[in-house]
Design an enzyme around this catalytic site. Structure first.
Site, PDB file in Angstrom:
ATOM      1  N   CYS A 116       7.416  -3.582   5.425  1.00  0.00           N
ATOM      2  CA  CYS A 116       7.960  -3.744   4.065  1.00  0.00           C
ATOM      3  C   CYS A 116       9.430  -3.347   4.036  1.00  0.00           C
ATOM      4  O   CYS A 116      10.191  -3.828   3.208  1.00  0.00           O
ATOM      5  CB  CYS A 116       7.156  -2.944   3.046  1.00  0.00           C
ATOM      6  N   ASN A 356      13.752  30.689   0.860  1.00  0.00           N
ATOM      7  CA  ASN A 356      12.323  30.669   1.158  1.00  0.00           C
ATOM      8  C   ASN A 356      11.694  32.024   0.838  1.00  0.00           C
ATOM      9  O   ASN A 356      10.627  32.105   0.207  1.00  0.00           O
ATOM     10  CB  ASN A 356      12.135  30.311   2.636  1.00  0.00           C
ATOM     11  N   GLY A1114      -6.184 -10.263   0.027  1.00  0.00           N
ATOM     12  CA  GLY A1114      -7.323 -10.781   0.766  1.00  0.00           C
ATOM     13  C   GLY A1114      -7.026 -11.225   2.181  1.00  0.00           C
ATOM     14  O   GLY A1114      -7.852 -11.872   2.814  1.00  0.00           O
ATOM     15  N   GLU A1290      -6.301  -7.025   6.618  1.00  0.00           N
ATOM     16  CA  GLU A1290      -7.237  -6.011   6.139  1.00  0.00           C
ATOM     17  C   GLU A1290      -8.367  -5.668   7.119  1.00  0.00           C
ATOM     18  O   GLU A1290      -8.727  -4.496   7.241  1.00  0.00           O
ATOM     19  CB  GLU A1290      -7.828  -6.459   4.796  1.00  0.00           C
TER      20      GLU A1290
END
Length: 1364
Positions: A116, A356, A1114, A1290
């Site tokens: 992506c 911290n 799908g 998938e």
């Protein structure tokens, strides 16, 4: 120091000078980059410093030393005002499409390491920083084209960066390609050399170290020769240069009257505490010398409070190297190694040691540093008024929370000298160990518990064994206010001869001390960790024979000798050690079938790829944020804000009342019904949108939404339905259409009657999973003329967005134009769940007649997303004594949430993968439950992954009941082709297409399965606290091909424009479409002289240009889009061939350009549209694959390490093996998340509480398989497929259950051992392993008291021996 103040902020970005005379001091660097510059490569992924999407390089210049310091930072946390005199480099600054890409960009693209692409620029900057800093080391000169970087350093460079798409393997390869010690043969599939070609460094994009980027421009060096500190009372930013000046600022009159003061070093605490409000004073304390010192002397090392954790690590490592054999050298190294596991590199680079510790003291932050320094005997210096006091760290932590006027100056780690009384002692040694158990080994994962132990260990002349003295046992982060010392245990052990019995009593005493507070998760697990760590520390010191070698014998001496970090060697995250990819490149349809790199990968890496939130905002743009319900069922009486007046910048709040006349309250739709955009007078689930606040900036909108107060009333309302059991009681169900309801196969009653054994009503529960796309939901709406609107949406279904927006606004569909160019990760979450976001944006823009955009913050996205469907499953199964199953019945309750969404499809999806075994007879009763939760939606392999898991859980239970090898039971119940036809009527295809038996057999051979089973058996016999398991899993995954449109146009110059219904989500759809267009149009000129691939461009989806786009989901949209394009191209080819033949008669050879020019001149129609509708024989088919996974579990902590995974997946004839390989690996790793890591939790009202990177853990590079081997099987010609291809997006996710089953096998061995220790029968140990199998889950099944069981068994055996 002399202080020269400046009222202007001066810095550089990518070599450009920026000077600001006014700036809001809470502005982060990321906000400035994205909203006030053209540089958009840094992305907002989490806002917590937990994902790495916003990483940039920060460079500082020291004019005295004439040196530039380069390091990564998290730009979403770094305040812009803290960057005066600094230089920032983003991924655009490395290279771009205009000036040329950097080798990092080119190698990321060439190794297929970007899908992506949303996370890729941050990855590139993390790697670039490692390359820059490697050049400053004294490492030997590397070969040309490589860096002074090792493989492990290259991989570790991106350890804090998250990726949801790739599975990390190709990213690791891209990084390793720069390493001087890389073996090029070990690098995976890439576009630089093909299969069978010689790997050669010259084929890689050349990396020239000396010609690399100048990270600090000369003009800025000249400007800061005289250091000017940014100091602006007007904008409330102060830069003191002494403690006295700091005290003056803190003690000023206005600071006493409710003034919010913020001391700034790295501002990383904002990532945890989410401080949205404005402070009145920002005080940058980094320039105070006393707070920035690192002082070493004979008594220890002193570190200033403003020193970054990274600098502290570096100083400790340098000190340890100077004392390699000494105790203090060992201690410093172990502290540094532990600190190196805190947060991510880009957080440690700016987070301060003091910050911290102060968060631990003031805010009960679960600090690792506080715990390890407590055991090291650290001291702190404080400035309180005019006094400087020294406290032990224990005193500091136990004091009441200090206010901001008390200043932490330094922390000192002392050097402790061992005391040796030569008259009585033979030997005395000092031991120091640190421990940490966290959901992931590296990155921003808070520990379940941390610990650090110190002891002086002495052996005496007059006794055997060792005596412990000066013990410090520190524990923290387990659900207590701060780190503590277990003083009762220390006192109990001090001065005593360590023995088995003494250790056992100490552990029992420790159990009563380490007790988490009530609100803490997994309290028993955390207590058990304390016991485990103490055993690890003291166990090797007990007499060898008494502990039976404890772990593995030889390590005991190593412990005493102080030269082994045994625990961390075992637990240290191991990255990808090797990987193999086997692919077969098909040349028949060139370039289809070639492993072409992903289209646009380089611009994704450089940050030039435009996502919705990258589109520049026009003038008068507004920003939105959702106000959502925190109650599951309540009346909404009103919305107000915490302050009496509206927050800064707020323009208005849009609610259901603002929906235009003629419009509907609709925010989402599916084929099963609509879902409201806003709650009306009643909110029906926690997380439901109630209003949409609109403001002048995204920050102001988010702040306003955060301070909104919703008034609720629950009087006379029925209780909400929050569980599937409550839904059953109230008959709260959604209807499943008959065609989606699974049908019974065979006769269940007969099958049960034929069985030899039965398991009745066994229960399985499955939780949800969040999408964790790196780009959250986003939309941008712009009003247009004539009552029209243009909406840019990050959507998997722009067509549905158009329909819903038009319905909500009450306007025709043709008035709504929805555009989607690319999506930064979808996984199903950008389908239905993106619609309310786009619709709310459009509604606000329509009503206000101004552009409106929204980018959801990660918390809101997680609360509203819905995610995967949780389920409750009960099964009854009958089976023969030989393991053959005769009947299976399933009762399944699916939690759908408040609306249908796609939930009625889930039963249909589940049954396909569940039928992968021959159950004899199968009957299923599924109910889709309507509950007061967010609507659950499609998530990658929706229903399929649960169905496949259920099948494996049944097989595992049967094997356990029969005490059979589970692999044998799987083998016995695999389908023959005849039974496959019965179970998959209409989708089974031809016999030759049923490749699963072949895949399973091939996998046994390629993975050395049987040999490894024997090796694992031997390993488990020889190791008490580590156990291994292995599992081989098949999958059968039905898919359906849906109708898809396409359009191809050939322009005058011969370039080609393609539009398809499918959306580019990172799955390589555009790449495959480009290949298909090039192949199909290439049929005009068959001489191969014209490569059309580079002349094809796929453009964004536009609902007014290409209609009927449908869903991209799908796994089949790529192939159907390719087929639609092929149909278009075929039509164009038909038109062009007659012209080509005429031209050939006249001219001889005809080039593509000449052909297209003549076609234009002769008025040939060079645009073609098609709508591909698969026929009934090709609409459904089955996908096959198998995986073998091997894991190792740690019985002391419950940690699981995936040692190796081998996958074979049948892709038919892959359209692009590189793309499909990425899909297989990425899906598998996402499945690891579901089965092993990701907990998507809600509170008792159903409101999501896993709301960010701190609490939700997706896989990282250190949690993937150490060996990751994937073979793409080219199974030959499939006539009814698109060029014989099959889906890959998938189905491979289902294979990740192999990791879960392997973990179960390892746990089974651990339980046998514990049962043997307890004197119980270990022959039958049936148990259910939860999903996800997190560390607490694994540890609980291995025994939360397994340490006590082990010690008790040793004591019992010793007692028996003494009696005999």
């Amino acid at each position: 120091m002399d202080k020269i103040e400046g009222k202007k902020l001066v810095f550089a970005i990518n070599g450009e000078r920026f000077e600001l005379s006014s700036i809001e001091p809470s502005t982060t660097l990321l906000e400035f980059l994205r909203y006030q510059t053209r540089f958009r490569s840094a992305k907002l992924g989490c806002g917590e410093g937990g994902c790495g999407a916003c990483v940039v390089l920060l460079s500082k210049y020291d004019p005295v030393l004439d040196q530039v310091e380069d390091f990564t930072i998290s730009s979403c946390l770094t305040l812009l005002c803290s960057l005066n005199g600094c230089s920032i480099t983003t991924s655009e600054g490395l290279g771009n499409s205009k000036d040329g890409f950097h080798p990092i960009h080119q190698r990321f693209a060439g190794f297929h390491a970007s899908q992506c692409g949303f996370c890729t620029p941050g990855m590139c900057m993390s790697l670039f920083s490692a390359l820059c800093n490697s050049e400053k080391t004294s490492m030997p000169e590397p070969p040309p084209g490589f860096a002074k970087l090792t493989i492990s350093e290259a991989e570790k460079a991106i350890a804090g960066n998250l990726c949801r798409c790739t599975g990390y393997r190709p990213i690791a390869d891209a990084c390793k390609s720069f390493a001087a010690d890389v073996d090029l043969e070990d690098l995976g599939l890439n576009s630089f050399w093909g299969k069978g070609e010689n790997e050669c460094a010259s084929k890689l994009p050349f990396y020239c170290r000396r010609d690399d980027i100048c990270t600090f421009p000369e003009f800025l060096k000249r400007e800061i020769k005289n250091k000017i500190l940014f100091n602006s009372e007007e904008y409330s930013w102060y830069t003191p240069v002494s403690v006295e000046e700091l005290q003056s600022l803190l003690g000023s009159e206005e600071a006493d009257y409710g003034t919010r003061v913020k001391l700034v070093v790295g501002n990383t605490g904002m990532g945890y505490y989410k401080e949205l409000g404005h402070c009145n004073k920002y005080i940058d304390i980094r320039h105070i010398p006393e707070l920035s010192i690192i002082r070493r002397d004979s008594t220890g090392i002193e570190i200033g409070a403003a020193v970054s954790i990274s600098r502290a690590i570096q100083a400790l490592m340098e000190e340890s190297k100077g004392r390699p054999q000494s105790y203090e050298g060992v201690v410093f190294k172990k502290i540094a190694d532990h600190m190196d596991k805190i947060g991510s590199k880009f957080i440690r680079n700016t987070a301060s040691l003091g910050g911290n510790l102060v968060m631990a003291q003031r805010n009960q932050f679960p600090s690792d540093i506080a715990t390890i320094l407590l055991a090291a005997g650290a001291l702190v210096d404080l400035q309180i008024g005019t006094k400087r006091i020294k406290l032990t760290l224990e005193e500091f932590l136990e004091s009441p929370p200090f206010d901001f006027k008390i200043i932490l100056l330094t922390a000192r780690i002392p050097i402790l000298e061992q005391t040796i009384d030569v008259s009585s002692k033979i030997q005395s040694r000092l031991l120091f160990e640190t421990y940490r158990a966290a959901p992931r080994p590296l990155g921003n994962a808070l520990p379940y518990l941390n610990a650090a132990f110190f002891a002086q260990v002495s052996t005496y002349k007059d006794c055997d064994g060792v005596i412990l003295e000066g013990l410090r046992l520190a524990f923290g982060a387990y659900g207590t206010k701060h780190a503590i010392r277990a003083r009762k245990v220390e006192e109990f052990l001090n001065g005593k001869l360590l023995s088995l019995g003494l250790l056992f009593e100490a552990i029992k005493l420790l159990r009563g001390i380490i007790v988490p507070e009530d609100h803490v998760s997994h309290p028993a697990y955390r207590s058990s960790l304390a016991v485990s760590f103490l055993l690890d520390f003291l166990g090797p010191l007990v007499d060898n024979s008494g502990m039976d070698g404890y772990v593995n014998g030889p390590q005991i001496d190593a412990k005493v000798e102080n030269n082994s970090d045994k625990f961390y060697d075992a637990m240290r995250p191991s990255f990808l050690s090797s990987a193999k990819q086997v692919v077969e490149v098909a040349k028949k349809y060139h370039p289809v079938g070639e492993p072409i790199k992903k289209a646009g990968a380089e611009i994704q890496a450089s940050g030039e790829a435009v996502y919705v939130d990258d589109i520049p905002s026009p003038k008068d743009c507004l920003y939105g944020a959702f106000i959502y319900s925190t109650r599951p069922l309540a009346r909404v009486k009103g919305i107000t804000f915490k302050s009496s007046s509206p927050p800064d910048g707020v323009v208005g709040v849009i609610t259901v009342k603002e929906i235009p006349k003629g419009g509907d309250n609709v925010g989402a739709r599916s084929i099963f019904g609509d879902e409201p955009l806003f709650a009306d007078n009643l909110t029906r689930y926690a997380g439901q949108p109630i209003g949409f606040v609109v403001a002048d900036t995204q920050k102001h909108a988010n702040m306003a939404a955060d301070c909104a107060v919703v008034e609720y009333d629950t009087e006379n309302l029925e209780p909400p339905v929050l569980t599937v059991e409550e839904a059953v009681k109230k008959s709260s169900f959604f209807q499943i259409p008959p065609f989606l309801n699974p049908k019974q196969i065979g006769n269940f009653s007969k099958g049960m009657a034929e069985s030899d054994h039965k398991i009745l009503s066994a229960e399985i529960r499955l939780g949800s999973q969040y999408y964790f796309y790196l780009e959250t939901q986003t939309a941008f709406a712009v009003p247009d003329e004539d009552n029209c609107i243009v909406v840019y949406s990050s959507s998997q279904c722009p067509e549905n967005a158009q329909i819903v927006i038009a319905k909500c606004l009450g306007i025709p569909h043709h008035n709504v134009r929805v555009i989607t160019r690319r999506v930064g990760g979808g996984f199903g979450g950008k389908a239905i769940r993106s619609l309310p976001v786009a619709t709310a944006c459009a509604l606000a823009a329509h009503n206000l007649q101004r552009p409106v955009r929204i980018y959801l913050d990660r918390k809101t996205d997680m609360i509203m997303a819905g995610g995967r469907h949780p389920m409750k499953i009960n099964f009854s199964v009958g089976f023969k004594s030989n393991g053959i199953i005769t009947a299976l019945h399933l009762d399944i309750l699916i939690n759908a949430g408040i609306s249908e969404d796609v939930s009625p499809v889930i039963p249909y999806n589940m049954i396909g993968p569940l039928k992968k075994y021959n159950w004899g007879a199968l009957s299923v009763d599924m109910k889709v439950c309507r509950t007061n939760h967010t609507s659950k939606s499609a998530m990658r392999a929706p229903g399929e992954v649960q169905g496949s898991y259920i099948a494996e859980a049944v097989i595992e239970h049967v094997a356990s009941t029969l005490s059979m090898e589970v692999d044998s039971v799987r083998e016995k119940n695999l389908h023959t082709f005849e039974s496959l036809k019965v179970f998959y009527e209409g989708a089974s295809g031809e016999a030759f297409e049923y490749t699963l038996p072949y895949v399973m057999d091939r996998l046994v051979s390629s993975s050395n399965f049987h040999q490894r089973v024997e090796v694992i058996r031997q390993f488990n016999c020889c190791n008490k606290w580590k156990k291994r398991g292995i599992s081989r899993i098949p999958i059968v995954h039905p898919v359906m091909v849906r109708p898809t449109p396409g359009k191809v146009s050939i322009l005058n110059d011969g370039s080609v424009v393609v539009e398809v219904g499918g959306i580019e989500l990172g799955q390589g759809l555009w790449t495959k479409v480009k290949q298909m267009a090039a192949f199909s149009l290439g049929q005009v000129l068959l001489d191969g002289s014209n490569n059309l691939l580079e002349r094809v461009r796929v453009i964004q989806a536009d609902t007014l240009s290409l209609i009927q786009g449908g869903f991209t989901s799908g796994s089949t949209t790529s192939e159907s889009s390719c087929e639609a394009v092929r149909l278009c191209c075929n039509a164009l080819v038909e038109r062009l061939i007659p012209l080509k033949e005429r031209l050939q008669e006249q001219m001889g050879t005809v080039s593509w350009d000449m052909l297209i020019l003549q076609a234009h001149l002769q008025a040939v129609n060079l645009s073609s549209s098609a709508f591909y509708v698969p026929d009934i024989t090709s609409a459904h088919y089955l996908n096959y694959g198998a995986a073998v996974s091997e894991v190792e579990i740690d019985l002391l902590t419950g940690a699981t390490m995936i040692l190796r995974t081998d996958i074979i997946y049948d892709c038919g004839q892959s359209l692009n093996p590189a793309v499909d390989l990425g899909q297989i690996e990425g899906a598998f790793v996402q499945g690891i998340g579901f089965f092993m890591l990701e907990e998507y939790l809600t509170n008792s009202d159903g409101l999501v509480v896993s709301e960010g990177t701190w609490t939700y853990k997706i896989p990282t590079i250190d949690t993937i398989p150490k060996q990751f081997n994937v073979e793409i099987l080219n199974s030959g010609h499939h006539q009814r497929r698109v060029l014989s291809s099959k889906a890959s997006g998938e189905p491979p996710l289902l294979l990740a259950v192999s990791v879960h089953c392997a973990t179960r096998a390892a746990i089974k061995e651990a339980r046998k051992q514990v049962l043997a220790w307890n004197g119980s029968d270990a022959s039958n140990s049936t148990f259910q392993l939860e999903v996800p199998a997190t560390m607490p889950v694994v540890k609980e099944l291995c025994g939360l008291d397994n340490v006590e069981s082990y010690l008790q068994s040793l004591l019992s055996n010793r007692q028996k021996l003494s009696l005999s």
